[in-house]
Design a protein around this motif. Structure first.
Motif, mmCIF file in Angstrom:
data_model
loop_
_atom_site.group_PDB
_atom_site.id
_atom_site.type_symbol
_atom_site.label_atom_id
_atom_site.label_comp_id
_atom_site.label_asym_id
_atom_site.label_seq_id
_atom_site.Cartn_x
_atom_site.Cartn_y
_atom_site.Cartn_z
ATOM 1 N N ARG A 59 -52.302 43.482 -7.705
ATOM 2 C CA ARG A 59 -53.047 43.201 -7.616
ATOM 3 C C ARG A 59 -53.211 42.117 -9.123
ATOM 4 N NH1 ARG A 59 -54.836 48.147 -6.494
ATOM 5 N NH2 ARG A 59 -55.027 48.908 -7.968
ATOM 6 N N ILE A 60 -52.238 42.577 -10.210
ATOM 7 C CA ILE A 60 -51.579 42.431 -11.553
ATOM 8 C C ILE A 60 -51.056 40.888 -11.523
ATOM 9 C CG2 ILE A 60 -50.736 42.207 -13.335
ATOM 10 C CD1 ILE A 60 -51.449 45.588 -13.472
ATOM 11 N N MET A 61 -49.841 40.486 -10.303
ATOM 12 C CA MET A 61 -49.636 39.041 -10.206
ATOM 13 C C MET A 61 -50.633 38.815 -9.202
ATOM 14 S SD MET A 61 -45.796 40.750 -8.752
ATOM 15 C CE MET A 61 -45.565 38.998 -9.158
ATOM 16 N N ALA A 62 -51.242 38.216 -8.357
ATOM 17 C CA ALA A 62 -52.186 37.917 -7.714
ATOM 18 C C ALA A 62 -53.120 37.486 -9.104
ATOM 19 C CB ALA A 62 -52.991 38.717 -6.691
ATOM 20 N N ALA A 63 -53.504 38.141 -9.646
ATOM 21 C CA ALA A 63 -54.692 37.574 -10.498
ATOM 22 C C ALA A 63 -54.057 36.737 -11.564
ATOM 23 C CB ALA A 63 -54.816 39.188 -11.549
ATOM 24 N N ILE A 64 -52.540 37.103 -11.843
ATOM 25 C CA ILE A 64 -52.241 36.534 -13.135
ATOM 26 C C ILE A 64 -51.629 35.190 -12.748
ATOM 27 C CG2 ILE A 64 -49.863 35.556 -14.212
ATOM 28 C CD1 ILE A 64 -49.622 38.671 -14.936
ATOM 29 N N GLU A 65 -51.194 34.870 -11.010
ATOM 30 C CA GLU A 65 -50.884 33.287 -10.286
ATOM 31 C C GLU A 65 -52.892 32.916 -9.749
ATOM 32 O OE1 GLU A 65 -49.449 30.230 -8.524
ATOM 33 O OE2 GLU A 65 -48.575 31.807 -10.030
ATOM 34 N N LEU A 66 -53.496 33.644 -9.472
ATOM 35 C CA LEU A 66 -55.500 33.146 -9.550
ATOM 36 C C LEU A 66 -55.167 31.968 -10.988
ATOM 37 C CD1 LEU A 66 -57.231 32.443 -8.230
ATOM 38 C CD2 LEU A 66 -58.598 34.579 -8.312
ATOM 39 N N GLY A 67 -54.936 32.574 -12.163
ATOM 40 C CA GLY A 67 -55.257 32.035 -13.515
ATOM 41 C C GLY A 67 -54.341 30.584 -13.434
ATOM 42 N N ARG A 68 -53.213 31.052 -13.440
ATOM 43 C CA ARG A 68 -52.084 29.712 -12.942
ATOM 44 C C ARG A 68 -53.166 28.472 -12.559
ATOM 45 N NH1 ARG A 68 -46.718 32.849 -12.936
ATOM 46 N NH2 ARG A 68 -46.641 33.931 -14.749
ATOM 47 N N ARG A 69 -53.588 28.680 -11.387
ATOM 48 C CA ARG A 69 -53.739 28.162 -10.578
ATOM 49 C C ARG A 69 -55.302 27.074 -10.845
ATOM 50 N NH1 ARG A 69 -52.064 29.626 -4.013
ATOM 51 N NH2 ARG A 69 -50.216 30.545 -4.624
ATOM 52 N N LEU A 70 -55.916 28.361 -11.708
ATOM 53 C CA LEU A 70 -56.919 27.351 -11.569
ATOM 54 C C LEU A 70 -57.597 26.686 -12.700
ATOM 55 C CD1 LEU A 70 -60.019 30.965 -11.283
ATOM 56 C CD2 LEU A 70 -59.686 29.064 -9.947
ATOM 57 N N THR A 71 -56.595 27.048 -14.113
ATOM 58 C CA THR A 71 -55.865 26.427 -15.363
ATOM 59 C C THR A 71 -55.336 25.425 -14.526
ATOM 60 O OG1 THR A 71 -55.818 28.623 -16.748
ATOM 61 C CG2 THR A 71 -54.551 26.278 -17.233
ATOM 62 N N ALA A 72 -54.577 24.784 -14.019
ATOM 63 C CA ALA A 72 -54.002 23.540 -12.726
ATOM 64 C C ALA A 72 -55.186 22.424 -12.934
ATOM 65 C CB ALA A 72 -53.340 24.299 -11.987
ATOM 66 N N GLN A 73 -56.347 23.497 -11.843
ATOM 67 C CA GLN A 73 -56.911 22.321 -10.995
ATOM 68 C C GLN A 73 -57.634 22.123 -12.715
ATOM 69 O OE1 GLN A 73 -59.589 25.235 -8.504
ATOM 70 N NE2 GLN A 73 -57.735 25.846 -7.396
ATOM 71 N N GLN A 74 -57.980 22.418 -13.843
ATOM 72 C CA GLN A 74 -59.296 22.115 -14.667
ATOM 73 C C GLN A 74 -57.778 20.723 -15.603
ATOM 74 O OE1 GLN A 74 -60.530 24.988 -16.959
ATOM 75 N NE2 GLN A 74 -60.978 26.484 -15.306
ATOM 76 N N GLU A 75 -56.491 21.041 -15.520
ATOM 77 C CA GLU A 75 -56.027 20.172 -15.895
ATOM 78 C C GLU A 75 -56.483 18.154 -15.595
ATOM 79 O OE1 GLU A 75 -51.817 21.580 -16.031
ATOM 80 O OE2 GLU A 75 -52.146 23.114 -17.705
ATOM 81 N N PRO A 76 -55.820 17.634 -16.194
ATOM 82 C CA PRO A 76 -55.731 16.727 -15.691
ATOM 83 C C PRO A 76 -54.623 15.919 -14.628
ATOM 84 C CG PRO A 76 -55.508 15.883 -18.170
ATOM 85 C CD PRO A 76 -55.630 17.296 -17.791
ATOM 86 N N ARG A 77 -55.136 15.539 -13.250
ATOM 87 C CA ARG A 77 -54.393 15.335 -12.526
ATOM 88 C C ARG A 77 -54.032 13.398 -12.260
ATOM 89 N NH1 ARG A 77 -57.414 14.889 -7.617
ATOM 90 N NH2 ARG A 77 -59.693 14.797 -9.602
ATOM 91 N N PRO A 78 -52.709 13.817 -12.100
ATOM 92 C CA PRO A 78 -52.091 12.337 -12.621
ATOM 93 C C PRO A 78 -52.113 11.891 -11.335
ATOM 94 C CG PRO A 78 -49.963 14.486 -12.100
ATOM 95 C CD PRO A 78 -51.164 14.900 -12.935
ATOM 96 N N ALA A 79 -51.868 11.014 -10.671
ATOM 97 C CA ALA A 79 -51.958 10.208 -9.848
ATOM 98 C C ALA A 79 -50.024 10.336 -8.994
ATOM 99 C CB ALA A 79 -51.972 8.006 -10.231
ATOM 100 N N ILE A 80 -50.262 9.559 -7.614
ATOM 101 C CA ILE A 80 -49.237 10.060 -7.063
ATOM 102 C C ILE A 80 -48.363 8.559 -6.913
ATOM 103 C CG2 ILE A 80 -47.716 10.695 -5.360
ATOM 104 C CD1 ILE A 80 -49.220 13.167 -4.744
ATOM 105 N N GLY A 81 -47.935 7.701 -7.903
ATOM 106 C CA GLY A 81 -47.675 6.617 -7.882
ATOM 107 C C GLY A 81 -46.477 5.910 -7.210
#
Length: 203
Positions: A59-81
């Motif tokens: 549960r702890i590891m899942a919560a940490i990974e979920l937090g990482r993914r939610l943070t990544a979604q909020q970061e600027p997404r670079p274009a794949i050029g």
């Protein structure tokens, strides 16, 4: 326990995940062991803390990974050029697998990724087994403007097979009819990759 999640301390938040008997004491011990690097602890390391079993560690590891993914979604997404940018994104996911995994990356109008790569098939990449509809369905559901397709070769050799070329052309044609552009199809090997677009193997 505070009702407002924003006012909860780290000890209280971890105690919710741990549950069971005396979770606050266990949470305090855990943060004493890992004051700044809890996210790097493995399940086995977490279980060394008295009172943390396998379920609590997961549960702890899942919560940490979920937090990482939610943070990544909020970061600027670079274009794949370029194919090189796409390969850097997908090689860690696809290289070294024992089976072929076919993934799609959904893109917006600026070629920015709409979330994580999606596995649409795994097994032997064969035109009789891979359904084109299953490959393009995630793009339809997400209203994506474009998509990137990639799969790995367990042999480590990224040379395209006739089946790879056939599937690429079938998906590109389906995308054209649906107004969803297939940006490229990458084949990931152990230490290199092939861009089907750069090879001139896409319609």
């Amino acid at each position: 326990m505070a009702q407002d999640r924003g006012s909860c301390s780290m000890v209280e938040l971890l105690a919710v995940l741990i549950g069971g008997h005396q979770p606050m004491d266990i949470s305090t011990s855990l943060l004493s062991r890992y004051p700044h690097n809890l996210g790097s602890a493995s399940a086995d390391e977490l279980r060394q803390i008295k009172g943390i079993g396998l379920a609590s560690a997961c549960r702890i590891m899942a919560a940490i990974e979920l937090g990482r993914r939610l943070t990544a979604q909020q970061e600027p997404r670079p274009a794949i050029g370029s194919p090189e940018q796409a390969a850097r994104l997908l090689t860690p996911l696809l290289a070294g697998k024992e089976q072929e995994y076919l993934v799609v990356v959904l893109l917006d109008t600026r070629n920015r990724a709409l979330g994580e790569p999606i596995v649409v098939y795994h097994g032997s990449l064969n035109t009789s087994l891979v359904r084109v509809a299953e490959v393009v369905r995630p793009a339809i559901r997400a209203n994506a403007s474009a998509m990137l397709m990639a799969h790995g070769h367990p042999s480590g050799d990224p040379s395209p097979s006739p089946e790879d070329v056939s599937i690429t052309r079938a998906v590109a044609e389906a995308g054209r009819l649906l107004d969803i552009r297939l940006l490229d199809h990458l084949i990931i090997g152990q230490a290199s990759f092939v861009s089907m677009r750069e090879r001139g193997l896409m319609p």
